[in-house]
Write a protein that holds these residues in place. Structure first.
Motif, PDB file in Angstrom:
ATOM      1  N   ASN A 282      -1.101   7.662   2.317  1.00 52.84           N
ATOM      2  CA  ASN A 282      -1.415   9.120   2.554  1.00 52.84           C
ATOM      3  C   ASN A 282      -1.503   9.806   1.062  1.00 52.84           C
ATOM      4  N   LEU A 283      -2.557   9.820   0.593  1.00 52.10           N
ATOM      5  CA  LEU A 283      -2.928  10.112  -1.089  1.00 52.10           C
ATOM      6  C   LEU A 283      -2.434  11.824  -0.982  1.00 52.10           C
ATOM      7  N   GLU A 284      -2.729  12.586  -0.270  1.00 49.85           N
ATOM      8  CA  GLU A 284      -2.344  13.979  -0.220  1.00 49.85           C
ATOM      9  C   GLU A 284      -0.842  14.172  -0.242  1.00 49.85           C
ATOM     10  N   SER A 285      -0.275  13.229   0.378  1.00 49.59           N
ATOM     11  CA  SER A 285       1.267  13.500   0.581  1.00 49.59           C
ATOM     12  C   SER A 285       1.894  12.976  -0.884  1.00 49.59           C
TER      13      SER A 285
ATOM     14  N   ARG B 115       8.531   6.131  -0.836  1.00 46.81           N
ATOM     15  CA  ARG B 115       8.217   5.261   0.389  1.00 46.81           C
ATOM     16  C   ARG B 115       6.757   5.707   0.481  1.00 46.81           C
ATOM     17  N   GLU B 116       6.121   6.825   0.286  1.00 45.26           N
ATOM     18  CA  GLU B 116       4.652   6.906   0.351  1.00 45.26           C
ATOM     19  C   GLU B 116       3.892   5.999  -0.741  1.00 45.26           C
TER      20      GLU B 116
ATOM     21  N   LYS C 294      -7.170   5.897  -4.613  1.00 44.07           N
ATOM     22  CA  LYS C 294      -6.063   4.813  -4.490  1.00 44.07           C
ATOM     23  C   LYS C 294      -6.015   3.920  -5.894  1.00 44.07           C
ATOM     24  N   ARG C 295      -7.080   3.657  -6.272  1.00 46.10           N
ATOM     25  CA  ARG C 295      -7.110   2.827  -7.432  1.00 46.10           C
ATOM     26  C   ARG C 295      -6.203   3.409  -8.598  1.00 46.10           C
TER      27      ARG C 295
ATOM     28  N   ILE D 262      12.697  14.720  -2.329  1.00 50.52           N
ATOM     29  CA  ILE D 262      11.276  14.475  -2.946  1.00 50.52           C
ATOM     30  C   ILE D 262      11.221  12.972  -3.305  1.00 50.52           C
ATOM     31  N   LEU D 263      12.274  12.756  -3.829  1.00 51.70           N
ATOM     32  CA  LEU D 263      12.163  11.360  -4.397  1.00 51.70           C
ATOM     33  C   LEU D 263      12.046  10.061  -3.427  1.00 51.70           C
TER      34      LEU D 263
END
Length: 105
Positions: free
Chosen positions: A76-79, A69-70, A28-29, A63-64
């Motif tokens: 959600n790092l994977e997303s 939003r993510e 996350k950092r 995609i954008l």
């Protein structure tokens, strides 16, 4: 391709390296550091693409907007990695499509 769409793609190309790094971010950092560098051009690019006309516009917006939003949620790092990778691939595809069109003109 409209001028707005070209401007949006140009903004995304300026952060291309950061988008690639985001697609492989480890924690996350690292995502947060990259987000601070890319959020303004990402949002501005999305807006320009939305109001403009160009190849694969709908795919880019699909995609954008979720990526923005993510990044704001940072849950959600994977997303985030997946969406960033999809955006890099979409930009490559648009660049190839435009080059092909210019070559045949």
């Amino acid at each position: 391709m409209s001028k707005e769409f070209e401007l949006g793609i140009g903004l995304l190309k300026k952060i291309y390296t950061e988008l690639q790094a985001l697609s492989t971010a480890e924690d996350k950092r690292q995502v947060k550091e990259l987000m601070q560098a890319i959020m303004n051009p990402l949002v501005a690019g999305a807006y320009q693409i939305k109001v403009g006309e160009g190849p694969q516009k709908d795919k880019l917006l699909e995609i954008l907007f979720p990526l923005i939003r993510e990044l704001r949620d940072m849950q959600n790092l994977e997303s985030i990695r997946t969406l960033a990778s999809e955006l890099v691939n979409a930009l490559n595809a648009i660049e190839a499509e435009v080059a092909t069109q210019e070559g045949s003109s």
